[in-house]
Design a protein around this motif. Structure first.
Motif, short mmCIF file in Angstrom:
data_model
loop_
_atom_site.label_atom_id
_atom_site.label_comp_id
_atom_site.label_asym_id
_atom_site.label_seq_id
_atom_site.Cartn_x
_atom_site.Cartn_y
_atom_site.Cartn_z
N ASN A 1 0.83 -1.21 0.00
CA ASN A 1 0.00 0.00 0.00
C ASN A 1 0.86 1.25 0.00
O ASN A 1 0.55 2.24 -0.69
N GLU A 2 1.96 1.23 0.76
CA GLU A 2 2.84 2.39 0.80
C GLU A 2 3.49 2.64 -0.55
O GLU A 2 3.57 3.78 -1.02
N GLU B 1 0.94 4.03 -2.94
CA GLU B 1 0.69 5.45 -2.67
C GLU B 1 1.84 6.31 -3.19
O GLU B 1 1.63 7.42 -3.68
N CYS C 1 1.41 6.68 -6.85
CA CYS C 1 0.28 7.55 -7.19
C CYS C 1 0.52 9.01 -6.83
O CYS C 1 -0.23 9.88 -7.27
N SER C 2 1.54 9.27 -6.02
CA SER C 2 1.84 10.66 -5.66
C SER C 2 2.66 11.36 -6.74
O SER C 2 2.86 12.57 -6.69
#
Length: 273
Positions: free
Chosen positions: A176-177, A180, A183-184
């Motif tokens: 998940n990290e 993310e 996606c940043s």
């Protein structure tokens, strides 16, 4: 670049640690300097720690993003040299994850005075299979499909790609990290970096290495398989290789203790010489 201050801001450079010997941590594709947070504290007493991001990632200054410069790994290598030059540091220990391993190698060939050692975590000089003598792990068509998916549905690509990279299914927080982190990043910037990463061939650069290096080879790494790490070791003058128990492609996230222990053991042996 107008001034050293521009570079510090441009690459969001952070300096910590109590030592004099510089050690610089370079993130891999789709990652930023936060990914090193489990590793860097172990070096704070003995080293001057530099973390940074390539332009386009993290909190870097996007006004300096040049799609032409960053369409090649040499552009990212120049970021590394710029940072060390701005800080007036030489003979640094360079720790690079994934594509940053080759970025560090390119930078060390271009300007070796800035580097004392290269530590490569999950490196690959070429991701594309080139039979009969080289197995990079991917067929060209597979990588073209990956780029196509990034361009068509970046969020879906991040969701699919992150677990494959981490390879620790029992710890979904790590995937998940990474997702993310992907996606940043602006998708256009990410695709440009992905092309530079996955379609580069730096096998000939291995032979040009003048800075001694350590290869950290993870187990069950879908991005940089064992054969690739062994190839780098065979073709890079002054290299050593350590095979890790850590699985996946991001041991600094999934297995930071083992990562720290191997790096410290390598550096301590240098001090004993």
């Amino acid at each position: 670049m107008n001034s050293d201050i521009d570079i510090i801001k441009r690459n969001d450079v952070k300096i910590t640690g109590n030592g004099d010997k510089p050690i610089i941590f370079a993130p891999g594709f789709g990652c930023d300097q936060r990914m090193w947070r489990y590793v860097t504290p172990a070096f704070k007493e003995d080293y001057l720690i530099i973390t940074f991001d390539y332009v386009g990632a993290g909190k870097t200054d996007l006004q300096f993003y040049d799609p032409t410069r960053y369409s090649q790994l040499t552009g990212y290598a120049q970021d590394v040299i710029d940072v060390l030059s701005a800080l007036q540091l030489q003979e640094a220990i360079f720790v690079g994850h994934s594509v940053s391993s080759m970025i560090g190698l390119i930078a060390s060939i271009q300007d070796p005075k800035y580097f004392e050692r290269l530590i490569m975590i999950g490196p690959s000089p070429c991701y594309i299979n080139d039979p009969p003598d080289y197995a990079g792990g991917f067929e060209l068509s597979a990588l073209e499909g990956l780029i196509d998916l990034m361009e068509k549905n970046y969020i879906h690509w991040a969701n699919q790609f992150a677990p494959m990279i981490i390879k620790n299914a029992d710890r979904p927080n790590l995937s998940n990290e990474l997702e993310e982190s992907f996606c940043s990043t602006d998708p256009i910037i990410a695709v440009n970096f992905a092309r530079a990463t996955f379609f580069s061939d730096n096998r000939e650069d291995l032979l040009k290495a003048t800075v001694p290096s350590l290869v950290l080879q993870c187990a069950d790494d879908a991005i940089a398989p064992k054969e690739v790490g062994e190839y780098i070791h065979r073709h890079t003058p002054g290299s050593e290789i350590r095979f890790m128990n850590a699985t996946g492609h991001c041991p600094h996230l999934s297995h930071p203790r083992e990562t720290v222990a191997i790096i410290k053991d390598y550096l301590s042996k240098l001090q004993d010489k």
